[in-house]
Design an enzyme around this catalytic site. Structure first.
Site, PDB file in Angstrom:
ATOM      1  N   HIS A  79     -14.501-105.370 -17.827  1.00 39.12           N
ATOM      2  CA  HIS A  79     -14.744-103.929 -17.683  1.00 39.12           C
ATOM      3  C   HIS A  79     -16.201-103.628 -17.331  1.00 39.12           C
ATOM      4  CE1 HIS A  79     -11.113-103.030 -20.565  1.00 39.12           C
ATOM      5  NE2 HIS A  79     -10.749-103.595 -19.425  1.00 39.12           N
ATOM      6  N   SER A  80     -16.762-104.347 -16.390  1.00 41.48           N
ATOM      7  CA  SER A  80     -18.154-104.136 -15.992  1.00 41.48           C
ATOM      8  C   SER A  80     -18.341-102.741 -15.392  1.00 41.48           C
ATOM      9  CB  SER A  80     -18.566-105.190 -14.960  1.00 41.48           C
ATOM     10  OG  SER A  80     -18.398-106.498 -15.457  1.00 41.48           O
TER      11      SER A  80
END
Length: 640
Positions: free
Chosen positions: A544-545
């Site tokens: 989930h960058s």
């Protein structure tokens, strides 16, 4: 069909270039094409075409994308981190058309109302974003109709397989701990509850990735001759003229797709393609800041060290990297092989045969139940005065914000050959919704092959609040498991090494649930230290960058305006999770779809295109493509 691995000689200039064929990039390309089929659009994707790839279209095969030899996944090597037991974390991201939506775990989770409002950007409040949340989806769940969309290209359903008794077990165990079931907590409001989760999987059992839903049908229809996609090509930099106007990009063939990468890369001559109207960077929160820095946009000190001339002083580029921090714990169960998707990973199921037989088990991500969780006031106090201060400041009065998200995955993600027996082992996933820790990602040289300076930042926050969140979640989910009917023990290698004689000791084998409603595991200070050590050894990415090119004024380390224009640069837009300024209490795939839809709306308006035409045509396409067993769904999305 306008999909190539080599650009045609006559395609040297287009109206719009989209640098990166990830989730948001596919949405933008599809919506722009709908708005004006005469607009010439070129999507440049560094990875391969994903059309009908088994690991992409069959949801239960997604664990294969975790293998380092996957051609559909990028693996970003982080810097060595002392606070993570001296590990060098690896962060996977989408490495094919569709980006993360083509390889991720397909979890349908929306952000909370306060998340969008926290962006503090005109046009991005929850009320303003809600239409875009509905626009892309066709919802097959039980939630209230006013909260969901019903004619978008992306199906949201339960897939073709659910393990009802395991799902019930999770829901009932959480209920005994005070967390009750709601039929839909994806309404931006509800929280601190569980739900029978839905997925980005169609009723026909196929993954709903952005490429298959927004691009491939158009490319194959013959109705969009000006929509072009080139794959296996890396964007090196954006080309800027003397007025700091984006006029094209420079690119090269991705060495991963060359027969002799080391030799051929040295012989490559970069090529360029021009954009008459706009360049959009959509290479993801990790890739986009590197493209900007190689283009001379970023922190001057970083650019000078990398040997890149400074074009625009913009220190926010690559700054404030965020990720949701994940810990996974494995449990022994009495489930059957048909209750989990382990057989597709451990060799006990013939994948080719399952595909030939359209096995319903292929149509699940093996995650049927999850929840958004908050601690009690007593539990907050037990975590210490620093935690209490953070809670009172950021969570207590923001009641829609979860502290942690906890999910049951009927899958074991480790080495199946080393399991102690033939039982079905499954995983409990804990991840922090709003980490305080921050990292960064920057170039170290001007070439794409130069390794990035990548600090994931996990557990680096002041007063170790993120660590304490994980300690609390570990204890909560473990108490839940000991109440589940499927419980047959804990896989010791995935749990802390508690001191000898500890009341919290691992139970490796059991005949069923061992706790009633009121029992809780007792932990000492030494036990807490063991939990802390295990967390440091295993905490990892959720894929989930975000936040590396955020919407904010430049004096606040912002990179883009609310209209997604890069500060100081003309005709250069961004559209991926890098623009999200604050984290969200959800899996980020939904937010990426929203960014794509919102970006497309902005670009359509600025380009003076006919959005009304796009809406009409999009609606017509949706009625065809989203019929779960319709002919187009079979031929275009599923076709074997």
């Amino acid at each position: 069909m306008g999909l190539y691995s080599k650009l045609p000689e006559d395609l040297q200039e287009v109206d719009v270039i989209i640098a990166g064929g990830g989730l948001a990039g596919c949405v933008v390309a599809g919506r722009l094409a709908e708005a004006d089929p005469n607009l010439s659009i070129l999507v440049i994707e560094q990875g391969p075409n994903n059309y009908n790839a088994p690991e992409v279209i069959h949801p239960a095969l997604y664990p294969r994308n975790l293998f380092t030899n996957s051609k559909y996944t990028l693996f970003w090597q982080g810097n060595e981190a002392p606070q993570l037991a001296d590990r060098k974390p690896i962060v996977p991201s989408g490495g094919t058309l569709g980006g993360g939506s083509a390889i991720n775990w397909m979890v349908y989770t929306r952000a909370q109302r306060s998340d969008f409002d926290s962006f503090n950007a005109p046009g991005w409040s929850a009320d303003e974003i809600y239409p875009f949340l509905k626009k892309f989806e066709t919802y097959h769940g039980q939630g209230e109709k006013e909260h969901h969309g019903y004619d978008g290209p992306v199906n949201v359903s339960g897939g073709t397989h659910r393990c009802k008794h395991a799902e019930d077990d999770f829901i009932q165990a959480a209920d005994k701990m005070g967390y009750h079931e709601l039929k839909d907590i994806q309404n931006l409001r509800d929280n601190n509850a569980t739900e029978r989760w839905l997925k980005y999987v169609g009723p026909n059992g196929r993954r709903q990735d952005a490429a298959h839903r927004f691009l491939h049908p158009k490319l194959q229809s013959g109705k969009y001759p000006n929509l072009h996609v080139v794959v296996e090509k890396q964007v090196i930099r954006v080309l800027l003229d003397e007025d700091k106007k984006a006029v094209g990009v420079e690119y090269q063939t991705n060495p991963r797709f060359l027969a002799n990468p080391e030799f051929m890369t040295a012989k490559q001559t970069p090529r360029s393609v021009k954009a008459r109207k706009m360049v959009v960077c959509s290479a993801g929160a990790n890739g986009t800041p590197l493209i900007l820095e190689r283009s001379g946009i970023g922190n001057p000190e970083i650019l000078k060290r990398a040997g890149v001339p400074v074009v625009e002083d913009l220190p926010g580029v690559g700054h404030d990297y965020q990720d949701h921090h994940l810990t996974l714990y494995a449990y022994r169960t009495n489930l059957s092989p048909r209750d989990t998707i382990n057989g597709f990973s451990d060799g006990r199921m013939d994948v080719a045969e399952a595909i030939r037989n359209t096995d319903e088990l292929l149509g699940t991500n093996a995650m049927d139940a999850s929840g958004k969780f908050r601690p009690t006031e007593a539990e907050v106090d037990a975590l210490g005065p620093e935690f209490r201060a953070a809670w009172d400041r950021d969570f207590k009065n923001a009641t829609d914000r979860p502290l942690m998200i906890i999910a049951l995955y009927l899958c074991y993600y480790g080495d199946h050959s080393m399991l102690p027996d033939d039982s079905q082992y499954v995983s409990m996933a804990n991840w922090t919704a709003y980490p305080y820790s921050r990292g960064h990602i920057h170039i170290t040289g001007k070439d794409v092959s130069d390794p990035p300076d990548f600090d994931v930042g996990y557990l680096k926050d002041e007063n170790e609040i993120d660590l304490k969140k994980h300690i609390w979640a570990y204890k909560l989910q473990r108490d839940m498991w000991r109440r589940m009917n499927i419980f047959r023990g804990e896989l010791a290698s995935t749990h802390p090494k508690f001191p000898e004689g500890s009341k919290a000791a691992v139970i490796e084998k059991a005949d069923g649930p061992v706790f009633d409603k009121d029992q809780r595991i007792e932990y000492t200070a030494e036990d807490d230290k063991a939990i802390e050590q295990k967390i440091r050894e295993i905490v990892s990415t959720t894929w989930h960058s975000l936040g590396t090119c955020k919407i904010a004024p430049r004096e606040k380390k912002g990179v883009v305006t609310p209209e997604l224009s890069v500060h100081g640069i003309k005709n250069l837009k961004l559209a991926d999770l890098g623009v999200v300024p604050e984290n969200v209490g959800a899996n980020t795939g939904n937010t990426a779809f929203v960014v794509g839809e919102k970006a497309a709306s902005i670009f359509i308006k600025e380009l003076g295109l006919g959005e009304a035409q796009g809406k009409a045509e999009g609606g017509e396409q949706s009625k065809r493509a989203d019929s779960p067993m319709g002919q187009e769904s079979q031929d275009v999305v599923v076709g074997q």
